[in-house]
Every structure is written in C-alpha cells, then in structure tokens.
Design a protein around this motif. Sequence first.
Motif, mmCIF file in Angstrom:
data_model
loop_
_atom_site.group_PDB
_atom_site.id
_atom_site.type_symbol
_atom_site.label_atom_id
_atom_site.label_comp_id
_atom_site.label_asym_id
_atom_site.label_seq_id
_atom_site.Cartn_x
_atom_site.Cartn_y
_atom_site.Cartn_z
ATOM 1 N N SER A 191 1.063 -1.138 0.036
ATOM 2 C CA SER A 191 -0.124 0.121 0.038
ATOM 3 C C SER A 191 1.035 1.436 0.146
ATOM 4 N N SER A 192 0.949 2.051 -0.970
ATOM 5 C CA SER A 192 1.861 3.187 -1.235
ATOM 6 C C SER A 192 1.734 4.227 -0.049
ATOM 7 N N ASP A 193 0.764 4.248 0.634
ATOM 8 C CA ASP A 193 0.845 5.182 1.710
ATOM 9 C C ASP A 193 1.428 4.761 3.045
ATOM 10 N N HIS A 194 1.992 3.524 2.777
ATOM 11 C CA HIS A 194 2.760 2.770 4.027
ATOM 12 C C HIS A 194 4.236 2.381 3.534
ATOM 13 N N LEU A 195 4.462 2.545 2.420
ATOM 14 C CA LEU A 195 5.738 2.126 2.028
ATOM 15 C C LEU A 195 6.908 3.202 2.316
ATOM 16 N N PRO A 196 8.258 2.756 2.644
ATOM 17 C CA PRO A 196 9.329 3.619 2.901
ATOM 18 C C PRO A 196 10.250 4.171 1.657
ATOM 19 N N PRO A 197 10.482 5.155 1.898
ATOM 20 C CA PRO A 197 10.972 6.108 0.738
ATOM 21 C C PRO A 197 12.038 4.999 -0.186
ATOM 22 N N GLU A 198 12.918 4.234 0.793
ATOM 23 C CA GLU A 198 13.786 3.612 -0.219
ATOM 24 C C GLU A 198 13.105 2.406 -1.094
ATOM 25 N N TRP A 199 11.909 1.881 -0.744
ATOM 26 C CA TRP A 199 11.354 0.893 -1.489
ATOM 27 C C TRP A 199 11.138 1.408 -3.103
ATOM 28 N N TRP A 200 10.794 2.427 -3.209
ATOM 29 C CA TRP A 200 10.691 2.997 -4.642
ATOM 30 C C TRP A 200 11.924 2.997 -5.630
ATOM 31 N N SER A 201 13.083 2.909 -4.898
ATOM 32 C CA SER A 201 14.384 2.690 -5.826
ATOM 33 C C SER A 201 14.795 1.470 -5.822
ATOM 34 N N GLU A 202 14.356 0.573 -5.069
ATOM 35 C CA GLU A 202 14.894 -0.952 -5.153
ATOM 36 C C GLU A 202 14.655 -1.541 -6.620
ATOM 37 N N GLN A 203 15.698 -2.000 -7.007
ATOM 38 C CA GLN A 203 15.534 -2.781 -8.327
ATOM 39 C C GLN A 203 14.747 -3.768 -8.315
ATOM 40 N N VAL A 204 13.658 -4.225 -8.999
ATOM 41 C CA VAL A 204 12.687 -5.638 -9.342
ATOM 42 C C VAL A 204 13.739 -6.501 -9.896
ATOM 43 N N GLY A 205 13.747 -7.584 -9.264
ATOM 44 C CA GLY A 205 14.410 -8.905 -9.933
ATOM 45 C C GLY A 205 13.441 -9.930 -10.031
ATOM 46 N N VAL A 206 14.087 -11.251 -10.300
ATOM 47 C CA VAL A 206 13.199 -12.321 -10.521
ATOM 48 C C VAL A 206 12.573 -12.818 -9.279
ATOM 49 N N GLU A 207 13.066 -12.311 -7.937
ATOM 50 C CA GLU A 207 12.685 -12.779 -6.828
ATOM 51 C C GLU A 207 11.710 -11.545 -6.254
ATOM 52 N N GLY A 208 11.347 -10.524 -6.981
ATOM 53 C CA GLY A 208 10.937 -9.530 -6.431
ATOM 54 C C GLY A 208 11.654 -8.247 -5.872
ATOM 55 N N VAL A 209 11.195 -7.505 -4.963
ATOM 56 C CA VAL A 209 11.871 -6.310 -4.454
ATOM 57 C C VAL A 209 12.329 -6.556 -2.864
ATOM 58 N N MET A 210 13.655 -6.161 -2.834
ATOM 59 C CA MET A 210 14.023 -6.087 -1.787
ATOM 60 C C MET A 210 13.283 -5.616 -0.318
ATOM 61 N N LEU A 211 12.789 -6.325 0.694
ATOM 62 C CA LEU A 211 12.243 -5.745 1.832
ATOM 63 C C LEU A 211 12.986 -6.050 2.976
ATOM 64 N N ARG A 212 13.050 -5.001 3.977
ATOM 65 C CA ARG A 212 13.814 -5.134 5.375
ATOM 66 C C ARG A 212 12.770 -4.952 6.437
ATOM 67 N N PRO A 213 13.251 -5.444 7.575
ATOM 68 C CA PRO A 213 12.106 -5.137 8.622
ATOM 69 C C PRO A 213 12.013 -3.667 8.994
ATOM 70 N N THR A 214 12.948 -2.874 8.803
ATOM 71 C CA THR A 214 12.738 -1.437 8.632
ATOM 72 C C THR A 214 11.539 -0.877 7.999
ATOM 73 N N ALA A 215 11.127 -1.675 6.997
ATOM 74 C CA ALA A 215 9.857 -1.140 6.019
ATOM 75 C C ALA A 215 8.788 -1.315 6.945
ATOM 76 N N ASP A 216 8.600 -2.384 7.858
ATOM 77 C CA ASP A 216 7.730 -2.500 8.947
ATOM 78 C C ASP A 216 7.559 -1.282 9.813
ATOM 79 N N VAL A 217 8.821 -0.947 10.371
ATOM 80 C CA VAL A 217 8.762 0.105 11.372
ATOM 81 C C VAL A 217 8.313 1.306 10.757
#
Length: 507
Positions: A191-217
């Motif tokens: 949900s775009s209202d709850h995604l951290p700034p760095e999420w948008w610049s992560e490269q999409v690979g065959v596994e998807g987008v990198m996600l860290r616990p700090t995104a939940d924070v």
Amino acid sequence: MSTGGARPVDVPPGYVVGRWRVTGYLGSGSWGSVYSGEPVAETELPDGEPGQVALKFLPPSVGTPGRRALLAGVVERERRFSASADHPALIRTIAVETAVGGAADGATVLVMERAVGNVRQLLDGRPVPGAERMLAEVCSALAHMHGAGWIHGDVKPGNVLLLADGGARLADFGVTTELDGTHGYVPRLGSSDHLPPEWWSEQVGVEGVMLRPTADVWAFGVLAHQMLTGGRHPFAGATPHARAMNAQSYGHSGEGLLIDEGIAEPWRDVIRDCLAPDHASRAAFPARVVADRIDGLLADPGGLPRVRRCVRPVPAALVAVVTVVTVAAIAATSFALWPGSSDETPASPSSARAGSGTARGELRPGAAVPAQYRDAIRTAAHACPAPEVTPALIAGVLKEESGFDPDFADPATESYGIAGWTPQVFHAVAPPSADYMNPTDAIMAAGDYLCGLDEEFAKEHLPGDLAALTVAGYDTSTAAVAAARGVPAKAAAFTDSVLEDASEYGV
C-alpha cells in the motif's frame, strides 16, 4: 475485500471442511474467498477455540504455469507462517485444512479467528479510542515476527483487525516474507501510503523487491500517526500517490514530515523515530525497541500521553462496525490501477515532474493501434505522472514486442503476450491476480514498469533522452542502462523502433 463479483472459490452454505461448516459468504480478494463458519453440531470445542470462525479458501493451482507457481508459493508461505505465528496480537490461524469434494476440492482452507471490524473503519477524524493500547499490541506482534525471521510487508489500518473482546490483531500475511539474512523479497506490491522512501528505488528482480524489517517500522509509524489523529497521514498530498512522492522527497532531503501537533510529545518522538528518512537511520529503532518504549509509556500513568483532538480533523464518516472479515484476513493485495480492484491505491513509482521525453502525446484517431487495446493503453499511461510515459510510447513498446499479438510467444527469449513479458519478472511487478497473457493485465503492468524505470533513471541523472533510456531499460534492464550510461548497444535497434512508432502513433 470485494463482496460481489466472481469468487475465486465458490462454496455453498453447509459445505463442511474439517470440523467446520460454511454459514455464509464474506468476500473475496486476489487469492481466495472468505466465508463465515461454525463447528459442525457434533463437535465439542477445545478450550479457547471460538465458536464462530472465518474460513479462507485458497484455490487449487489453476491457470497459467506462472500463476500456478505463484499460488503454490503463497499457499506454502501461509502454511509455514501459520505454523510459526504464535503471538496474542497476530490473527490466529486455528487450523489448516484441505477441502474435499465439490468445486472447492483440493483448496487449502485456513480456519481463522473471526473479526468484527478493522481500524480503517474507525478513522473518522478523531483519535481511535484505545489507540495507544492497540498500537502496543500491534508493535509487539511485529517485534515477534521480526524475531522469528518474518517481515509483514503490509502494515496499515485495514490490516489491524478488531475482535469482539476489544483486542487488536495484526493480519493479512499475503506478502509476508521470510528473512534471508538481513532482508527478504516480495512481489512489487504493498500500500503506497505505507511504503518507505527507499522501497521505490529498489530494483525489481526475478525474486521481487528487497524488503527489510525497517519497512515494517516505517509503516507502523504511519499507522500510529493515523490512529492517533483519526486518519491524518504524516505527509502532505490529496492522493496516495502524492503522499508517496512527498515521502520519497523526504527520504532524500529529510524535509516534509508533518507530525500533527495534536499528538502529545512522547508519541511524536516515537513516530519521528519510526519515520526516519532512510533504512540506516531507521535501523536504530527496531520493532522490539519501539514496542518497549510504548510499553513504558503505557506503564507510567503519570506520563501516559493524552492524545488531543486533531488540529485539522477530517470530516467524520459514518462508522458501522459489523461482523466481517476484512481484506486483511484474506491476505490479498489489490491494485486500483487494475480494473475491478479495491480502493487500496498504489502509487506509481514515478514522481510528478516536468521532463524532456522524446515520445509524447495521446494516440491519434487514425493511428495503427488496435481499437480493443486503446483504453488499456491510455489508462496505463495516465496512471503514470512521468511525461515520457505516454499512450504513444506504450503503444510503441507493444508494437515492437509482439506486433499487438495477445497470443505472442517466444520460448527462446521467454517472452509472452502482447507486452512480451518474461513470466517471472511479470509476477514480481504485477498484482497476484494478473495474467501476463491477458492483454489488459499485460498492458497495465507494462505501463507501471515503464513508470518505475523512468523514475529510477531520472534520479540517476543519466545523460541522454529519458524516454529512450526508459525504453532501453524495458528491453534490457536498469543495470544494463546504468552500466552503459545511456542506451546499451544491444537495445539501440529496439529503442529506435519504439520511439519511431511512438512518433507515428502520437499527436
């Protein structure tokens, strides 16, 4: 969660699975259908087991090979998480069953606690009653998940369920992922209202987008601000996209965070730390630390912050708390950019700005673009604010990828459908319910992907025409364009042809 339309799994009242009988239909999402249920008459309930449950039916693997593989992964992940999710503030999965017989034969069924509503229903411009206690429960659940090696990935008001006893439960594990070292990978969902700034610049690979616990924070910080103000978002903007763009800008400049003055200072500090502008800064405030701070606030009656009414409350809305399992309980993320989806709106990965793209314009009435695809092409382009991503440009990509052939297939290059998608990449970009052989889904995903490429290359300030770079990235990859500092030689012919087509198609 939709309560109308086609159901991924259609089950009649009275259908029995395990110890439970279906009593009614609650709704459907991208992955499955949810029904109310009760124990069969002769069943004696174990201590602590509820009499009313929610039965979430995940369909047997059907559809395209990519769809089957993705669904199998979702079911297996749900099974593993349900087996390890042991925390009082996580929605409880009582059992995992397999349906036998009828249209649901072979479906995986999650038997879950039944909720009476969700926090999103309570955002009426006034602080949510009991918000501090509920936030403590949710943050404790997140800390437990992170400690057990899982990232939630979609923390938001609609995914905080309310039980009849007044307790709050974190739910919706559709994009929950296991940690592999310091991070996990998810499809490009959320949900775009709850995604951290760095999420948008992560490269999409065959596994998807990198996600860290700090995104939940980060998402928890936004959630806390919304619950303590009755719905206000901590970034300016009239739409989720605008707010997401302002959050991205904040990630670069550290400016633009708007914490409501009506929130007492101890909670303002918690929110400010959760919303640190980058992953590295946020890593100093893991969910366990935040949860302990909140517990300290609640344990000190003299220091318990009293949340005042918002300075600028949003208009009150009629709130009806009904017995319902929300979209949170069906672990499905829908995208408003896809026709027929829910009102959870993702932001396009591009920021609103002026550009200097070569390919511009709407489709000419007489352009050689098939009429049946024009609406989807326009919708995909207009969902992206980047001036380079126009209907004409998208049409040019489709022309060069497949000649507008919805049945195009080239196994040698793993390219399929009207937009020439590689299935693994498509499923990392598109919503779970999308099909790369469906022209509308393929076109919408192409527009979204082009939009993301445009944004990434704009941030990198690469030399050359941004429209050309974006097309080249679609044909190769972001890494190839970045390494070449322009259009790679292997993408030059494709890029030139697309831009020539776009010039012909556009006005």
